[in-house]
Design a protein around this motif. Structure first.
Motif: not given
Length: 400
Positions: A2-7, A273-284, A27-38
């Motif tokens: 919800x803190x992302x622009x798209x959210x 969205x690419x912007x959401x990915x960047x925002x999510x990657x930038x937050x822990x 905020x209950x939605x989970x988007x995992x990084x495939x790199x870490x998941x792999x």
């Protein structure tokens, strides 16, 4: 999210009285990084191979979609799929679908002694005396796709007889598994065991009080467009990877229109969205909100005192006891609620059992109830005695 622009823009779709629940759902939605998941899936797969190799050779194959198999082999929609008869397990699909292609590349890293490749012919399985078949996938939502694939394998007369005699076992290995999918595969003759890294959240499996879950389902139905507002199979998934989400996600997250600001992109509304990915990657990822979880199951007193527990493990234990008090079946929600892997959930439940806090069916024992009550008590507050605060030295006026 919800803190992302798209959210934030997506939340504007809802009426003011529905926005708080929509935010909580988002905020209950989970988007995992495939790199870490792999990396985690690969570790789990290697560990499982090491365990089952003691019984004999292991055949590791990617789970494949029945529709893709039929299309690649020119088979009719009503024709039964039979492994090694009208399709080759582990075959390369010309279009290289996302999931199958990704898993196919991952399996190249686990080749070795005692591990047969996915394209191994039946004669090699017989010659190497294969004892375990591991079917690997990234995510299991409803469980139907994997179940159909395993059934197609076991329609082969040879594999069917090996399974009937107990000469082979079939295991499912995945990164994320929903409670519904895991229950379908574990509770049937399809698989002997299911191993996964993490639980995939769904709306129905959120660790909330039942009325709030029902309100969330109602929200998805009221605002969702189309004939399947809860997603394919009415699954209501809240999980995806950082590039795309599955069609089992409710349509309120995927739809677009004149009067609706979409959350995701693309024709199917499944691209992140690419912007959401960047925002999510930038937050822990923040810590588990034990107090919110406890408040959701009406343990208000414990939710107030839980953060006074010095150790995170103690907070996990008390929260787990509170969830199990509602229903022993909520053991399946511990992974989602506490952010634990399947192995960690198993260890937690084993610890509670060994300490006599729960019974074998995951219900609370009297000792578990007493532990939960003890956790609600606030520490005794000692009010410090006030002393003179002036700078003038203090001397007694009398010695008596």
């Amino acid at each position: 999210m919800s803190d992302t622009e798209a959210g934030g823009m997506w939340l504007e779709n809802f009426l003011h009285e529905d926005r708080q629940l929509a935010r909580k759902l988002l905020d209950s939605f989970a988007l995992d990084s495939w790199t870490q998941a792999r990396a985690k899936l690969l570790d789990l797969l290697r560990s499982e191979i090491d365990i089952v190799k003691s019984s004999g050779a292991v055949w590791v194959i990617p789970a494949m979609d029945s529709g893709d198999i039929r299309k690649a082999n020119g088979l009719a929609g009503n024709e039964s799929l039979i492994a090694f008869k009208n399709f080759q397990p582990g075959m390369d699909i010309p279009s290289m679908p996302g999931s199958e292609g990704i898993i196919g590349h991952l399996l190249r890293d686990i080749q070795g002694t005692g591990v047969l490749p996915s394209t191994a012919p039946l004669a090699e399985l017989r010659r190497k005396r294969v004892s375990t078949i591991l079917v690997v996938t990234d995510t299991i939502e409803t469980g139907g796709q994997v179940a159909k694939y395993v059934q197609a394998l076991l329609r082969n007369p040879t594999l069917k007889s090996w399974k009937s005699f107990g000469w082979i076992k079939v295991g499912i290995v995945a990164y994320a598994v929903s409670g519904e999918g895991g229950k379908l595969l574990s509770g049937s003759s399809v698989a002997d065991f299911v191993r996964f890294v993490r639980s995939a959240p769904t709306v129905r499996a959120l660790p909330w009080a039942s009325p709030e879950v029902e309100n969330a389902i109602s929200l998805c139905r009221r605002y969702g467009q189309g004939s399947n507002p809860l997603g394919y199979g009415d699954h209501a998934s809240l999980f995806g990877f950082q590039d795309r989400v599955p069609n089992t996600v409710p349509t309120i997250f995927r739809q677009s229109g004149k009067n609706w600001v979409p959350l995701f992109e693309g024709r199917s509304g499944r691209l992140v969205p690419t912007g959401m990915i960047s925002e999510l990657l930038g937050s822990s990822n923040g810590p588990v909100e034990h107090d919110d979880l406890l408040a959701a199951v009406r343990q208000e007193r414990l939710s107030i005192s839980i953060n006074k527990q010095q150790r995170a493990s103690n907070r996990d234990i008390l929260t787990a006891l509170a969830l199990l008090k509602v229903s022993p079946e909520r053991a399946a929600l511990l992974g989602v609620a506490l952010g634990l892997t399947q192995t960690e959930v198993t260890s937690l439940l084993n610890y509670l059992l060994s300490q006599g806090l729960i019974a074998g069916d995951n219900s609370l024992t009297p000792a578990g109830t007493a532990e939960l009550i003890a956790g609600k008590r606030r520490p005794r507050r000692v009010v410090p005695k006030s002393f003179p605060t002036g700078l003038t030295p203090y001397y007694p006026e009398s010695l008596r």
